[in-house]
Write a protein that holds these residues in place. Structure first.
Motif, short mmCIF file in Angstrom:
data_model
loop_
_atom_site.label_atom_id
_atom_site.label_comp_id
_atom_site.label_asym_id
_atom_site.label_seq_id
_atom_site.Cartn_x
_atom_site.Cartn_y
_atom_site.Cartn_z
N PRO A 96 -21.34 9.94 57.20
CA PRO A 96 -22.38 9.70 56.18
C PRO A 96 -21.83 9.39 54.79
O PRO A 96 -22.33 8.48 54.11
CB PRO A 96 -23.17 11.01 56.19
CG PRO A 96 -23.00 11.54 57.58
CD PRO A 96 -21.60 11.17 57.96
N SER A 97 -20.82 10.12 54.33
CA SER A 97 -20.32 9.89 52.97
C SER A 97 -19.61 8.55 52.83
O SER A 97 -19.50 8.01 51.73
CB SER A 97 -19.37 11.02 52.55
OG SER A 97 -18.22 11.04 53.37
N ARG A 116 -20.54 5.80 54.97
CA ARG A 116 -21.60 4.82 55.22
C ARG A 116 -22.51 4.65 54.00
O ARG A 116 -22.94 3.53 53.69
CB ARG A 116 -22.44 5.25 56.43
CG ARG A 116 -23.47 4.23 56.87
CD ARG A 116 -24.22 4.68 58.10
NE ARG A 116 -25.07 5.85 57.86
CZ ARG A 116 -24.81 7.07 58.29
NH1 ARG A 116 -23.71 7.31 59.00
NH2 ARG A 116 -25.64 8.07 58.02
N ARG A 117 -22.77 5.74 53.28
CA ARG A 117 -23.73 5.68 52.16
C ARG A 117 -23.04 5.44 50.82
O ARG A 117 -23.70 5.38 49.79
CB ARG A 117 -24.50 6.99 52.10
CG ARG A 117 -25.32 7.27 53.35
CD ARG A 117 -25.86 8.69 53.33
NE ARG A 117 -26.54 9.02 54.59
CZ ARG A 117 -26.86 10.26 54.94
NH1 ARG A 117 -26.60 11.28 54.12
NH2 ARG A 117 -27.46 10.49 56.09
N HIS A 118 -21.71 5.33 50.83
CA HIS A 118 -21.00 5.20 49.57
C HIS A 118 -21.30 3.86 48.89
O HIS A 118 -21.25 2.81 49.52
CB HIS A 118 -19.48 5.33 49.80
CG HIS A 118 -18.69 5.41 48.53
ND1 HIS A 118 -18.34 4.29 47.81
CD2 HIS A 118 -18.20 6.46 47.85
CE1 HIS A 118 -17.66 4.66 46.74
NE2 HIS A 118 -17.55 5.96 46.74
N GLU A 119 -21.61 3.93 47.61
CA GLU A 119 -21.83 2.74 46.81
C GLU A 119 -21.02 2.84 45.54
O GLU A 119 -20.67 3.94 45.09
CB GLU A 119 -23.32 2.57 46.46
CG GLU A 119 -24.21 2.32 47.66
CD GLU A 119 -25.63 2.02 47.26
OE1 GLU A 119 -25.85 1.70 46.08
OE2 GLU A 119 -26.52 2.13 48.12
N TRP A 149 -15.39 11.08 51.79
CA TRP A 149 -15.11 9.66 52.01
C TRP A 149 -13.64 9.33 51.75
O TRP A 149 -13.08 8.45 52.40
CB TRP A 149 -16.00 8.79 51.13
CG TRP A 149 -15.82 8.99 49.65
CD1 TRP A 149 -16.53 9.84 48.84
CD2 TRP A 149 -14.86 8.35 48.80
NE1 TRP A 149 -16.07 9.76 47.54
CE2 TRP A 149 -15.06 8.85 47.48
CE3 TRP A 149 -13.86 7.40 49.01
CZ2 TRP A 149 -14.29 8.43 46.39
CZ3 TRP A 149 -13.09 6.98 47.93
CH2 TRP A 149 -13.31 7.50 46.64
N ARG A 153 -20.90 -4.13 46.19
CA ARG A 153 -21.49 -2.83 45.90
C ARG A 153 -21.03 -1.78 46.91
O ARG A 153 -20.83 -0.62 46.56
CB ARG A 153 -23.02 -2.96 45.94
CG ARG A 153 -23.78 -1.71 45.53
CD ARG A 153 -25.26 -2.05 45.31
NE ARG A 153 -25.85 -2.67 46.48
CZ ARG A 153 -26.47 -1.99 47.45
NH1 ARG A 153 -26.53 -0.67 47.38
NH2 ARG A 153 -26.99 -2.62 48.48
N ARG A 154 -20.85 -2.19 48.15
CA ARG A 154 -20.38 -1.26 49.19
C ARG A 154 -18.93 -1.57 49.52
O ARG A 154 -18.58 -1.89 50.65
CB ARG A 154 -21.28 -1.36 50.42
CG ARG A 154 -22.69 -0.85 50.19
CD ARG A 154 -23.50 -0.80 51.47
NE ARG A 154 -24.78 -0.16 51.28
CZ ARG A 154 -25.00 1.15 51.38
NH1 ARG A 154 -24.00 1.96 51.66
NH2 ARG A 154 -26.21 1.64 51.20
N ASN A 207 -17.25 0.43 52.45
CA ASN A 207 -17.64 -0.02 53.79
C ASN A 207 -16.89 -1.29 54.18
O ASN A 207 -16.40 -1.41 55.31
CB ASN A 207 -19.15 -0.27 53.83
CG ASN A 207 -19.96 1.00 53.80
OD1 ASN A 207 -20.47 1.45 54.81
ND2 ASN A 207 -20.08 1.60 52.63
#
Length: 412
Positions: A394-395, A397-400, A220, A281-282, A285
């Motif tokens: 993916p890393s 899009r799913r990063h929080e 990411w 939280r994101r 993104n």
């Protein structure tokens, strides 16, 4: 010595950092114009000499940047930033003395520009590494937003003030004020608390190697860094080069271009204000998505829209820029171990800006072949497509955000 700092104290201790950063940026905003006019008036000066001075400064930044990251992690952000600002203060004080006494020569200005660039390259990795030790984790986004707002404010005030002072006095006086601004930053940084930094017995190359492994192990991180680097090459460099020319041809000249840049700065200030007290939280993104805003003024120029539309688009770009850079910095500060934060920041900055000079150099020649509007349109298409592609990783899009209670930070 290690100081125990309560949360309330941490909230107060970032204020000297903000003051130092603001005065330093204000001086830097004044410096570019003052140095340019100074070199133009020197014996043997001219456009080529101005280019040499600017190139020397940028190259020095790029060369020192990675070393600045290593030294930040080895000695602490505050120590390295103090040394960097002391170097910047000394270089500008020497230049001011040469200009005010009428003894400056072009080669001396180039040498002092190198020293100034070295100071900037040493300072940049430290700022991001310093902030997590000054405020509680839940205040990181707000602190970064405040620091981010200092840049557009000073980018509006600095050049305008420099122009007035150069006209009323001379470039040497403005450079002297720039030196004073770095001196104020030194004083502000010196007042911050310090913590003991664990020593490292490894050589510089080994430490750089570890920093590189930490950087590339986070998909990411290197993907978003590459995204910003290519944005600077394909979109922003042509905008900065071709924008003034287009403004001169059909928007109203320098005053119109100043309005566009001021609109962007005002948007960035508003974007920073909107982020105060927010911890999405994101964040990663939102940061990537907001970077699409930079395409707005470029699209307006490519579509040959009137000045009012370009200014509004620049305002939108400013909001997007504030959201993008603030949240990106916050994510790195939260998710990167403190012991490698300086090196990570250095690799991030190098990746983001390394292609910028090449983009600036190629924008004019390429636009002469394909046309300015077509080159700008390609940049817009690139940015919109790239944002979608990065968000699909993916890393990313799913990063929080890492849970705040698990984070421990220290002032360096």
């Amino acid at each position: 010595m290690t100081y125990a700092i309560s949360s309330s104290r941490r909230l107060r201790t970032h204020q000297p950092c903000l003051l130092g950063q603001t005065t330093s940026l204000l001086g830097s905003g004044m410096n570019t114009i003052a140095t340019t006019f100074a070199v133009l008036r020197l014996p043997g000066g001219g456009v080529d000499a101005v280019g040499a001075v600017m190139a020397a400064r940028v190259l020095a930044v790029l060369v020192v940047l990675l070393l600045g990251g290593v030294f930040t992690d080895r000695w602490g952000a505050r120590t390295v930033m103090l040394a960097a600002d002391a170097l910047r203060f000394g270089s500008q004080a020497a230049l001011a003395l040469l200009l005010l006494t009428g003894s400056a020569r072009v080669w001396e200005v180039v040498v002092l520009a190198v020293l100034l660039g070295m100071g900037e390259g040493g300072f940049m990795p430290g700022l991001s590494a310093l902030v997590p030790g000054l405020v509680p984790p839940e205040e990181l986004a707000s602190a970064n937003a405040l620091l981010g707002m200092a840049r557009p404010v000073t980018s509006i005030l600095g050049p305008g003030l420099a122009g007035l002072l150069v006209a009323a006095f001379d470039p040497g006086t403005v450079v002297a004020l720039d030196a004073v601004s770095y001196g104020m930053s030194v004083v502000a940084l010196a007042g911050l608390p310090v913590a003991r930094v664990p020593g490292s017995g490894r050589d510089v190359l080994s430490e750089l190697g570890r920093g590189w492994r930490e950087f590339t192990s986070r998909t990411w991180l290197w993907v978003t860094t590459l995204h910003i680097g290519l944005f600077n090459f394909f979109l922003w460099a042509p905008f900065l080069v071709l924008g003034p020319s287009i403004a001169e041809q059909r928007l109203g000249g320098a005053r119109a271009w100043g309005l566009v840049l001021a609109s962007e700065g005002i948007g960035a200030i508003l974007g920073g204000l909107l982020l105060l007290g927010r911890n999405p939280r994101r964040g990663l993104n939102w940061s990537v998505a907001a970077s699409v805003g930079w395409a707005a003024p470029v699209a307006a120029l490519a579509m040959r829209l009137p000045l009012a539309c370009v200014a509004v688009a620049a305002f939108v770009a400013g909001i997007g820029a504030a959201v993008c850079t603030t949240l990106a910095a916050t994510v790195i500060q939260r998710d990167v171990p403190a012991e490698v934060r300086g090196r990570i920041g250095a690799f991030d900055s190098l990746g983001a800006f390394a292609l910028g000079p090449l983009g600036l150099a190629l924008a004019g020649p390429v636009s002469g072949v394909v046309g300015a509007e077509w080159l700008l349109a390609f940049g817009v298409l690139w940015q919109v497509t790239a944002v979608g592609a990065v968000l699909a990783v993916p890393s990313v899009r799913r990063h929080e955000a890492t849970p705040l209670e698990d984070k421990r930070v220290a002032v360096h």
